[in-house]
Enzyme design. Structure first.
Site, PDB file in Angstrom:
ATOM      1  N   GLY A  59     -11.947  31.259 -26.560  1.00 28.54           N
ATOM      2  CA  GLY A  59     -10.911  30.985 -25.564  1.00 28.54           C
ATOM      3  C   GLY A  59      -9.974  29.856 -25.939  1.00 28.54           C
ATOM      4  O   GLY A  59      -9.290  29.300 -25.085  1.00 28.54           O
ATOM      5  N   LEU A  60      -9.927  29.505 -27.233  1.00 25.67           N
ATOM      6  CA  LEU A  60      -9.061  28.389 -27.643  1.00 25.67           C
ATOM      7  C   LEU A  60      -7.797  28.877 -28.355  1.00 25.67           C
ATOM      8  O   LEU A  60      -7.089  28.102 -28.985  1.00 25.67           O
ATOM      9  CB  LEU A  60      -9.850  27.410 -28.534  1.00 25.67           C
ATOM     10  CG  LEU A  60     -11.033  26.741 -27.823  1.00 25.67           C
ATOM     11  CD1 LEU A  60     -11.846  25.894 -28.788  1.00 25.67           C
ATOM     12  CD2 LEU A  60     -10.565  25.866 -26.656  1.00 25.67           C
ATOM     13  N   GLY A  61      -7.529  30.161 -28.257  1.00 24.38           N
ATOM     14  CA  GLY A  61      -6.250  30.685 -28.762  1.00 24.38           C
ATOM     15  C   GLY A  61      -6.203  30.900 -30.263  1.00 24.38           C
ATOM     16  O   GLY A  61      -5.124  30.831 -30.862  1.00 24.38           O
ATOM     17  N   SER A  62      -7.368  31.186 -30.878  1.00 23.02           N
ATOM     18  CA  SER A  62      -7.341  31.367 -32.339  1.00 23.02           C
ATOM     19  C   SER A  62      -6.524  32.605 -32.731  1.00 23.02           C
ATOM     20  O   SER A  62      -5.825  32.590 -33.755  1.00 23.02           O
ATOM     21  CB  SER A  62      -8.755  31.451 -32.918  1.00 23.02           C
ATOM     22  OG  SER A  62      -9.399  32.588 -32.421  1.00 23.02           O
ATOM     23  N   GLY A  84     -12.997  33.210 -30.967  1.00 19.77           N
ATOM     24  CA  GLY A  84     -13.604  33.927 -29.831  1.00 19.77           C
ATOM     25  C   GLY A  84     -14.151  33.038 -28.733  1.00 19.77           C
ATOM     26  O   GLY A  84     -15.039  33.428 -27.995  1.00 19.77           O
ATOM     27  N   ASP A 138      -0.329  32.279 -24.704  1.00 14.83           N
ATOM     28  CA  ASP A 138      -0.972  31.630 -25.868  1.00 14.83           C
ATOM     29  C   ASP A 138       0.029  31.511 -27.011  1.00 14.83           C
ATOM     30  O   ASP A 138       0.136  30.469 -27.652  1.00 14.83           O
ATOM     31  CB  ASP A 138      -2.165  32.454 -26.375  1.00 14.83           C
ATOM     32  CG  ASP A 138      -3.374  32.339 -25.473  1.00 14.83           C
ATOM     33  OD1 ASP A 138      -3.202  31.920 -24.319  1.00 14.83           O
ATOM     34  OD2 ASP A 138      -4.478  32.682 -25.933  1.00 14.83           O
ATOM     35  N   PRO A 188     -12.382  27.264 -33.442  1.00 19.56           N
ATOM     36  CA  PRO A 188     -13.485  28.222 -33.311  1.00 19.56           C
ATOM     37  C   PRO A 188     -12.962  29.577 -32.826  1.00 19.56           C
ATOM     38  O   PRO A 188     -12.064  29.625 -31.982  1.00 19.56           O
ATOM     39  CB  PRO A 188     -14.405  27.601 -32.256  1.00 19.56           C
ATOM     40  CG  PRO A 188     -13.953  26.194 -32.090  1.00 19.56           C
ATOM     41  CD  PRO A 188     -12.538  26.099 -32.569  1.00 19.56           C
ATOM     42  N   ALA A 245      -3.873  33.900 -31.181  1.00 11.74           N
ATOM     43  CA  ALA A 245      -2.439  33.595 -31.079  1.00 11.74           C
ATOM     44  C   ALA A 245      -2.006  32.681 -32.216  1.00 11.74           C
ATOM     45  O   ALA A 245      -0.987  32.927 -32.871  1.00 11.74           O
ATOM     46  CB  ALA A 245      -2.143  32.941 -29.740  1.00 11.74           C
ATOM     47  N   ALA A 246      -2.804  31.639 -32.487  1.00  8.57           N
ATOM     48  CA  ALA A 246      -2.414  30.693 -33.548  1.00  8.57           C
ATOM     49  C   ALA A 246      -2.376  31.393 -34.902  1.00  8.57           C
ATOM     50  O   ALA A 246      -1.515  31.091 -35.735  1.00  8.57           O
ATOM     51  CB  ALA A 246      -3.369  29.507 -33.571  1.00  8.57           C
TER      52      ALA A 246
HETATM   53  O1  PMV Z   1     -10.153  33.219 -22.905  1.00  2.00           O
HETATM   54  P1  PMV Z   1      -8.693  33.433 -23.064  1.00  2.00           P
HETATM   55  O2  PMV Z   1      -8.022  32.290 -23.757  1.00  2.00           O
HETATM   56  O3  PMV Z   1      -8.362  34.747 -23.649  1.00  2.00           O
HETATM   57  O4  PMV Z   1      -8.048  33.320 -21.612  1.00  2.00           O
HETATM   58  C1  PMV Z   1      -7.824  34.385 -20.754  1.00  2.00           C
HETATM   59  C2  PMV Z   1      -7.045  33.905 -19.548  1.00  2.00           C
HETATM   60  C3  PMV Z   1      -7.136  34.851 -18.364  1.00  2.00           C
HETATM   61  O5  PMV Z   1      -6.410  34.226 -17.292  1.00  2.00           O
HETATM   62  C4  PMV Z   1      -8.570  35.038 -17.927  1.00  2.00           C
HETATM   63  C5  PMV Z   1      -6.514  36.207 -18.678  1.00  2.00           C
HETATM   64  C6  PMV Z   1      -5.008  36.211 -18.836  1.00  2.00           C
HETATM   65  O6  PMV Z   1      -4.488  37.198 -19.435  1.00  2.00           O
HETATM   66  O7  PMV Z   1      -4.304  35.306 -18.369  1.00  2.00           O
END
Ligand code: PMV
Length: 328
Positions: A115-118, A113, A161, A111, A120-121
């Site tokens: 926070g699962l690293g889409s 946006g 990530d 998915p 970066a992947a």
């Molecule tokens: O939601 P994400 O996967 O972009 O996670 C951000 C992680 C934070 O610690 C909030 C920010 C960071 O740069 O480490």
């Protein structure tokens, strides 16, 4: 420069932050793991000198020599595909191959946006596919290039990530020491739930910065506690102690809630998990929406998933991925 003319396929995994988000920005450790949901990129050279990128219903087609500001595409395409276009252009320039066109076909199980690293992947798999066309399969190089590319999307990103997506596994990150791998004694099963609320990492990070400025002693206290949780969690992964690991997830979540980065939908998903047999649960990533993770006993993971799926949210059972980027 020689290149392959056949199609190549590369893929790279999503990630979850198991412990330490936000506090890692202020030099605390974090534990991040690759999970078995992937983005696959199929790449082939074309003789039309165009960059054609397709991902589901989104597409973008531009001459290689286009200046970025001239790119036109349907709106969603720009959002999803522009960083990938930049990756392609960067690599073609790096190889001095701006006369060559590239077709990319992207297939994602991650998915966007949440926070699962889409991001970066997608950078790691795109860089890997293109380097594969040019017969270069050095993971360190892929990581370095993808990290630079990902910074176009998330400025000031730590690179964690891209690291996890490239090399896979469970990684302990200490801002002053770098990355080290954690080998778990046993298999762990996680449930990932998404709220459907998209978050902006940059905005949530600046809200936390303001919180820290206004409440420095509270922040310090939370930060010390988060450090202890992270260390205990690391031991419980090494020892295969799932009860303790579950407790640490829930403890970490409480600290993040006090930091103000939870969301009513996150709280609802977590409550649902804990009421239905999860050993622990927390938000993952920046928060204020996005995804949560819950630790589920391996042997009854399917039953628990069925129970939890009756409530709101979208759910997927995941395992840790130890392959990282894969070349076709
Ligand atoms: O939601 P994400 O996967 O972009 O996670 C951000 C992680 C934070 O610690 C909030 C920010 C960071 O740069 O480490």
């Amino acid at each position: 420069m020689n290149y392959r003319t056949n199609k190549v396929v590369s893929s790279a995994p999503a990630k979850v932050i198991l412990f330490g988000e936000h506090f890692v920005v202020y030099s605390n450790p974090a534990i991040v793991a690759a999970i078995n949901k992937r983005i696959s990129v199929q790449a082939q050279v074309n003789d039309k000198s165009r960059i054609n990128i397709k991902s589901g219903e989104n597409s973008l087609s531009v001459p290689v020599i286009s200046k970025e500001e001239l790119i036109t595409a349907n709106d969603n395409s720009l959002l999803f595909l522009h960083p990938i276009f930049k990756c392609v252009k960067h690599i073609l320039s790096e190889k001095d191959l701006l006369s060559v066109g590239i077709n990319l076909d992207i297939d994602s199980q991650i998915p966007y946006g949440e926070g699962l690293g889409s991001s970066a992947a997608s950078c790691v798999s795109t860089v890997a596919a293109l380097y594969s066309l040019f017969s270069n399969r050095d993971r360190n190089l892929i990581y370095e290039t993808a990290r630079i590319m990902e910074q176009n999307i998330h400025t000031n990103s730590s690179g964690i990530d891209c690291y996890v997506s490239t090399f896979g596994g469970i990684v302990n990150f200490e801002p002053n020491k770098g990355f080290s791998n954690i080998r778990p004694k046993k298999k762990f099963t996680l449930l990932v739930g998404t709220t459907g609320v998209k978050h902006s990492t940059g905005e949530v990070v600046s809200e936390v910065r303001q919180f820290r400025q206004r409440n420095s002693s509270i922040f310090k206290d939370l930060s010390i506690k988060a450090h202890v949780v992270c260390k205990r969690a690391m031991n419980s992964i090494y020892e295969g102690n799932e009860m303790e690991l579950g407790n640490m997830l829930t403890e970490n979540h409480k600290l993040l809630s006090r930091l103000g980065v939870s969301h009513p939908k996150i709280e609802k998903l977590i409550e649902n998990c804990l009421d239905n047999g999860a050993l622990g649960a927390k938000l993952t990533g920046a928060g204020k929406g996005g995804a949560i993770i819950a630790l589920i006993p391996n042997d009854i993971s399917k039953e628990i998933l069925t129970r939890i799926s009756r409530g709101s949210g979208k759910w997927m059972l995941v395992e840790f991925d130890y392959d990282g980027v894969v070349f076709g």
